[in-house]
Design a protein around this motif. Structure first.
Motif, PDB file in Angstrom:
ATOM      1  N   GLU A 123       0.829  -1.208   0.000  1.00  0.00           N
ATOM      2  CA  GLU A 123       0.000   0.000   0.000  1.00  0.00           C
ATOM      3  C   GLU A 123       0.864   1.259   0.000  1.00  0.00           C
ATOM      4  OE1 GLU A 123      -3.246   0.302  -0.521  1.00  0.00           O
ATOM      5  OE2 GLU A 123      -3.129  -1.856  -0.890  1.00  0.00           O
ATOM      6  N   ALA A 124       1.941   1.233   0.769  1.00  0.00           N
ATOM      7  CA  ALA A 124       2.847   2.387   0.784  1.00  0.00           C
ATOM      8  C   ALA A 124       3.526   2.554  -0.571  1.00  0.00           C
ATOM      9  CB  ALA A 124       3.900   2.214   1.878  1.00  0.00           C
ATOM     10  N   TYR A 125       3.859   1.444  -1.200  1.00  0.00           N
ATOM     11  CA  TYR A 125       4.449   1.498  -2.542  1.00  0.00           C
ATOM     12  C   TYR A 125       3.513   2.234  -3.503  1.00  0.00           C
ATOM     13  CZ  TYR A 125       4.680  -0.458  -7.264  1.00  0.00           C
ATOM     14  OH  TYR A 125       4.657  -0.627  -8.619  1.00  0.00           O
ATOM     15  N   ARG A 126       2.235   1.907  -3.440  1.00  0.00           N
ATOM     16  CA  ARG A 126       1.259   2.556  -4.335  1.00  0.00           C
ATOM     17  C   ARG A 126       1.027   4.009  -3.953  1.00  0.00           C
ATOM     18  NH1 ARG A 126      -4.055  -0.834  -5.509  1.00  0.00           N
ATOM     19  NH2 ARG A 126      -4.214   0.899  -6.963  1.00  0.00           N
ATOM     20  N   SER A 127       0.870   4.276  -2.646  1.00  0.00           N
ATOM     21  CA  SER A 127       0.546   5.637  -2.223  1.00  0.00           C
ATOM     22  C   SER A 127       1.707   6.601  -2.454  1.00  0.00           C
ATOM     23  CB  SER A 127       0.130   5.658  -0.747  1.00  0.00           C
ATOM     24  OG  SER A 127       1.207   5.276   0.087  1.00  0.00           O
ATOM     25  N   LEU A 128       2.947   6.145  -2.250  1.00  0.00           N
ATOM     26  CA  LEU A 128       4.095   7.018  -2.484  1.00  0.00           C
ATOM     27  C   LEU A 128       4.292   7.273  -3.978  1.00  0.00           C
ATOM     28  CD1 LEU A 128       6.626   5.678   0.177  1.00  0.00           C
ATOM     29  CD2 LEU A 128       5.376   7.846   0.210  1.00  0.00           C
ATOM     30  N   GLY A 129       3.980   6.274  -4.788  1.00  0.00           N
ATOM     31  CA  GLY A 129       4.018   6.482  -6.232  1.00  0.00           C
ATOM     32  C   GLY A 129       2.996   7.514  -6.664  1.00  0.00           C
ATOM     33  N   ASN A 130       1.796   7.416  -6.083  1.00  0.00           N
ATOM     34  CA  ASN A 130       0.742   8.398  -6.398  1.00  0.00           C
ATOM     35  C   ASN A 130       1.120   9.786  -5.906  1.00  0.00           C
ATOM     36  OD1 ASN A 130      -0.904   6.499  -7.627  1.00  0.00           O
ATOM     37  ND2 ASN A 130      -2.010   6.003  -5.738  1.00  0.00           N
ATOM     38  N   LEU A 131       1.770   9.851  -4.759  1.00  0.00           N
ATOM     39  CA  LEU A 131       2.196  11.136  -4.208  1.00  0.00           C
ATOM     40  C   LEU A 131       3.109  11.861  -5.195  1.00  0.00           C
ATOM     41  CD1 LEU A 131       2.439  13.065  -1.693  1.00  0.00           C
ATOM     42  CD2 LEU A 131       4.469  11.721  -1.069  1.00  0.00           C
ATOM     43  N   LEU A 132       4.069  11.138  -5.745  1.00  0.00           N
ATOM     44  CA  LEU A 132       4.991  11.748  -6.707  1.00  0.00           C
ATOM     45  C   LEU A 132       4.303  12.034  -8.036  1.00  0.00           C
ATOM     46  CD1 LEU A 132       8.210   9.595  -6.087  1.00  0.00           C
ATOM     47  CD2 LEU A 132       7.651  11.833  -5.146  1.00  0.00           C
ATOM     48  N   GLU A 186       7.287  14.575   3.043  1.00  0.00           N
ATOM     49  CA  GLU A 186       6.188  13.613   3.129  1.00  0.00           C
ATOM     50  C   GLU A 186       6.624  12.261   2.559  1.00  0.00           C
ATOM     51  OE1 GLU A 186       1.480  13.128   1.794  1.00  0.00           O
ATOM     52  OE2 GLU A 186       2.527  15.028   1.479  1.00  0.00           O
ATOM     53  N   TYR A 187       7.389  12.315   1.485  1.00  0.00           N
ATOM     54  CA  TYR A 187       7.833  11.077   0.840  1.00  0.00           C
ATOM     55  C   TYR A 187       8.753  10.270   1.757  1.00  0.00           C
ATOM     56  CZ  TYR A 187      10.196   7.754  -2.101  1.00  0.00           C
ATOM     57  OH  TYR A 187      10.707   6.580  -2.585  1.00  0.00           O
ATOM     58  N   ILE A 188       9.793  10.904   2.296  1.00  0.00           N
ATOM     59  CA  ILE A 188      10.771  10.141   3.076  1.00  0.00           C
ATOM     60  C   ILE A 188      10.168   9.640   4.383  1.00  0.00           C
ATOM     61  CG2 ILE A 188      11.794  12.168   4.197  1.00  0.00           C
ATOM     62  CD1 ILE A 188      13.533   8.855   3.065  1.00  0.00           C
ATOM     63  N   LEU A 189       9.241  10.384   4.962  1.00  0.00           N
ATOM     64  CA  LEU A 189       8.557   9.892   6.157  1.00  0.00           C
ATOM     65  C   LEU A 189       7.761   8.636   5.816  1.00  0.00           C
ATOM     66  CD1 LEU A 189       7.789  10.176   9.127  1.00  0.00           C
ATOM     67  CD2 LEU A 189       5.906  11.679   8.421  1.00  0.00           C
ATOM     68  N   GLY A 190       7.069   8.671   4.676  1.00  0.00           N
ATOM     69  CA  GLY A 190       6.309   7.501   4.253  1.00  0.00           C
ATOM     70  C   GLY A 190       7.198   6.313   3.959  1.00  0.00           C
ATOM     71  N   LEU A 191       8.349   6.567   3.322  1.00  0.00           N
ATOM     72  CA  LEU A 191       9.270   5.485   2.976  1.00  0.00           C
ATOM     73  C   LEU A 191       9.862   4.835   4.227  1.00  0.00           C
ATOM     74  CD1 LEU A 191      10.900   3.891   0.842  1.00  0.00           C
ATOM     75  CD2 LEU A 191      12.648   5.684   1.002  1.00  0.00           C
ATOM     76  N   MET A 192      10.409   5.658   5.124  1.00  0.00           N
ATOM     77  CA  MET A 192      11.065   5.107   6.310  1.00  0.00           C
ATOM     78  C   MET A 192      10.062   4.411   7.231  1.00  0.00           C
ATOM     79  SD  MET A 192      14.166   5.689   5.601  1.00  0.00           S
ATOM     80  CE  MET A 192      14.869   5.007   7.111  1.00  0.00           C
ATOM     81  N   THR A 193       8.835   4.916   7.290  1.00  0.00           N
ATOM     82  CA  THR A 193       7.792   4.283   8.095  1.00  0.00           C
ATOM     83  C   THR A 193       7.426   2.923   7.511  1.00  0.00           C
ATOM     84  OG1 THR A 193       6.898   6.436   8.761  1.00  0.00           O
ATOM     85  CG2 THR A 193       5.455   4.526   9.024  1.00  0.00           C
ATOM     86  N   ALA A 194       7.299   2.869   6.188  1.00  0.00           N
ATOM     87  CA  ALA A 194       6.922   1.613   5.527  1.00  0.00           C
ATOM     88  C   ALA A 194       7.990   0.544   5.692  1.00  0.00           C
ATOM     89  CB  ALA A 194       6.661   1.866   4.045  1.00  0.00           C
ATOM     90  N   LEU A 195       9.257   0.955   5.692  1.00  0.00           N
ATOM     91  CA  LEU A 195      10.347  -0.014   5.768  1.00  0.00           C
ATOM     92  C   LEU A 195      10.631  -0.486   7.185  1.00  0.00           C
ATOM     93  CD1 LEU A 195      12.944   1.521   3.260  1.00  0.00           C
ATOM     94  CD2 LEU A 195      11.226  -0.259   2.838  1.00  0.00           C
ATOM     95  N   LYS A 196       9.993   0.129   8.158  1.00  0.00           N
ATOM     96  CA  LYS A 196      10.311  -0.180   9.561  1.00  0.00           C
ATOM     97  C   LYS A 196       9.891  -1.597   9.948  1.00  0.00           C
ATOM     98  CE  LYS A 196      10.437   2.245  13.966  1.00  0.00           C
ATOM     99  NZ  LYS A 196       9.997   3.448  14.710  1.00  0.00           N
ATOM    100  N   LYS A 197       8.842  -2.105   9.334  1.00  0.00           N
ATOM    101  CA  LYS A 197       8.388  -3.460   9.636  1.00  0.00           C
ATOM    102  C   LYS A 197       9.085  -4.445   8.709  1.00  0.00           C
ATOM    103  CE  LYS A 197       4.270  -6.375  10.013  1.00  0.00           C
ATOM    104  NZ  LYS A 197       2.800  -6.449   9.830  1.00  0.00           N
ATOM    105  N   PRO A 198       9.755  -5.478   9.258  1.00  0.00           N
ATOM    106  CA  PRO A 198      10.424  -6.456   8.391  1.00  0.00           C
ATOM    107  C   PRO A 198       9.469  -7.055   7.365  1.00  0.00           C
ATOM    108  CG  PRO A 198      11.101  -6.766  10.668  1.00  0.00           C
ATOM    109  CD  PRO A 198       9.985  -5.760  10.695  1.00  0.00           C
ATOM    110  N   ALA A 199       9.976  -7.292   6.168  1.00  0.00           N
ATOM    111  CA  ALA A 199       9.171  -7.884   5.108  1.00  0.00           C
ATOM    112  C   ALA A 199       8.798  -9.317   5.474  1.00  0.00           C
ATOM    113  CB  ALA A 199       9.926  -7.854   3.779  1.00  0.00           C
ATOM    114  N   SER A 200       7.557  -9.693   5.234  1.00  0.00           N
ATOM    115  CA  SER A 200       7.118 -11.054   5.518  1.00  0.00           C
ATOM    116  C   SER A 200       7.601 -11.992   4.414  1.00  0.00           C
ATOM    117  CB  SER A 200       5.590 -11.107   5.605  1.00  0.00           C
ATOM    118  OG  SER A 200       5.012 -10.865   4.321  1.00  0.00           O
ATOM    119  N   ARG A 201       7.626 -13.263   4.729  1.00  0.00           N
ATOM    120  CA  ARG A 201       8.016 -14.266   3.730  1.00  0.00           C
ATOM    121  C   ARG A 201       7.050 -14.222   2.537  1.00  0.00           C
ATOM    122  NH1 ARG A 201      11.533 -18.572   3.933  1.00  0.00           N
ATOM    123  NH2 ARG A 201      11.980 -18.072   6.119  1.00  0.00           N
ATOM    124  N   LYS A 202       5.773 -14.060   2.807  1.00  0.00           N
ATOM    125  CA  LYS A 202       4.771 -14.000   1.738  1.00  0.00           C
ATOM    126  C   LYS A 202       5.022 -12.804   0.823  1.00  0.00           C
ATOM    127  CE  LYS A 202      -0.199 -13.411   0.954  1.00  0.00           C
ATOM    128  NZ  LYS A 202      -1.535 -13.228   1.596  1.00  0.00           N
TER     129      LYS A 202
END
Length: 317
Positions: A201-210, A224-240
Motif C-alpha cells: 500500500e505504501a508502494y502505491r501511495s508514495l508512487g501516487n504522491l509523486l 512527506e515522501y521520506i517519512l512515508g518510505l522510512m515508516t513503511a520499511l520499519k516493519k520487516p518484510a514477511s516471507r509472503k
C-alpha cells in the motif's frame, strides 16, 4: 549507490568501552566485528557525559507521583533532567551526520523501550519506560533508524535495521544536492521492489504522491515522501510479501529463460515461500540471470543489494 562513509551513533558500552556502573561493558560483537567493517561509530555514554563517575551506584527510573526520576534506588541523585538536556543537545547538534543509532537495551538512559519504572517504595515495577537520552534522540530525529543491541540478535530485526540505515544514508546523500522532482522520482524508482516487499500500500501511495505533484513545494513533497518510505520499511518484510516480490522480478525474464530455467526459479521462490530455504537462494538465481540477461531498470533495484553482501544478512531470513 555511491555513498560516503556511513556513521552510526552507538552507546559506548556496546563498543567495549568500560563505562558501565561496575566498570564493565556490553560489547556487541555484531556491531563491532561485523557491521563495524562497513560503518563508523560515534560513541555516547550519557551517564558519564552528565558527570556520573566510573564506577558509580546503580541508577534506575523511579516514579514519584506524576514524575519519573532517574536516580539511585533510595531516590537520591536524580539525573533525569541532565540526561534529558544532554539528549536534546546531542539530538539537535550531533545527529545530522548519523544514519542510524544503536542503543544499549534495558538502560534507564539508553533503552529504547520496556524500561523498568519502579514505584517509590521499590517494591514493584512496570516495563513501560523509555531511556531519557534515547527518547530525545528518537523524538527529535523521527526518520533516524534506531535499534537496541538485544533486538539485533533477531536476524529479521538485524537485517531490517541495516537495510534502513543504508536507505537513509542514500536519502541523505541525495539531499546533498538540490532536490528536483526528477531526482526524487528516480530515487523512488530504485526502491520500487523494496517497498513492495515491505508494504504494498505504501508502494502505491508514495508512487501516487509523486505522480500527482503539482510543482508547488518540492521540500514539503520530499518530507512527506521520506517519512512515508522510512515508516513503511520499519516493519520487516514477511516471507509472503518477499515471495510475491520475487515473482514480480521473475517476470522480467519470461522471454529470456528456458523452460527448465523458469521452473528452477519458480521452485526456488516456492521453497523460500515454504520456509525451506533462506531469501538469498532465489535472489542469487535472479542476480545470476540478470548478469546473463541484463536489464538496466532491474539492475538499479535496491531490493537486490540493499547493503554489502559480506554481511550475509539474507542467509538467516
Amino acid at each position: 549507490m555511491q555513498q560516503s562513509t556511513i556513521k552510526i551513533g552507538l552507546s559506548a558500552c556496546l563498543a567495549g568501552d568500560k563505562v558501565r556502573f561496575d566498570t564493565g561493558h556490553k560489547k556487541s560483537n555484531f556491531c563491532m566485528d561485523e557491521l563495524g567493517k562497513h560503518v563508523e561509530y560515534k560513541k555516547f555514554c550519557p551517564e558519564v557525559a552528565v558527570g556520573l563517575p566510573i564506577p558509580r551506584p546503580t541508577i534506575r527510573q523511579v516514579r514519584f507521583g506524576d514524575t519519573i526520576k532517574v536516580c539511585r534506588p533510595d531516590g537520591t541523585g536524580d539525573v533525569g533532567p541532565k540526561l534529558t538536556e544532554y539528549g536534546k543537545r546531542v539530538a539537535t547538534e550531533q545527529t545530522a551526520e548519523l544514519s542510524g543509532f544503536v542503543f544499549c537495551a534495558k538502560s534507564p538512559s539508553c533503552g529504547m523501550e520496556r524500561i523498568k519504572i519502579y514505584n517509590e517504595a521499590g517494591t514493584g515495577n512496570t516495563s513501560e519506560g523509555i531511556g531519557f537520552f534515547a527518547e530525545q534522540i528518537m523524538v527529535h530525529n523521527p526518520l533516524l533508524p534506531c535499534e537496541e543491541n538485544g533486538r539485533l540478535n533477531d536476524m529479521h530485526l538485524r537485517e531490517n535495521f541495516v537495510m534502513r540505515v543504508y536507505t537513509y544514508k542514500h536519502w541523505q546523500t541525495l539531499n546533498e544536492q538540490p532536490l528536483t522532482v526528477h531526482r526524487l522520482t528516480q530515487f523512488h524508482a530504485q526502491y520500487k521492489y523494496l517497498l513492495m516487499a515491505h508494504n504494498y500500500e505504501a508502494y502505491r501511495s508514495l508512487g501516487n504522491l509523486l505522480g500527482t505533484f503539482d510543482g508547488e513545494d518540492i521540500q514539503t513533497l520530499a518530507d512527506e515522501y521520506i517519512l512515508g518510505l522510512m515508516t513503511a520499511l520499519k516493519k520487516p518484510a514477511s516471507r509472503k510479501n518477499n515471495a510475491n516480490t520475487l515473482m514480480h522480478l521473475q517476470g522480467y525474464f519470461k522471454k529470456s529463460l528456458s523452460k527448465i530455467e523458469k521452473q528452477e526459479l519458480r521452485d526456488a521462490i516456492d521453497e523460500y515461500r515454504q520456509g525451506l530455504v533462506p531469501l538469498y537462494v532465489p535472489l542469487t538465481l535472479i542476480k545470476h540471470h540478470l548478469k546473463v540477461h541484463p536489464n538496466e531498470y532491474l539492475a538499479k533495484q535496491v531490493y537486490l543489494d540493499p547493503y554489502p553482501n559480506e554481511l550475509k544478512l539474507r542467509y538467516g531470513i
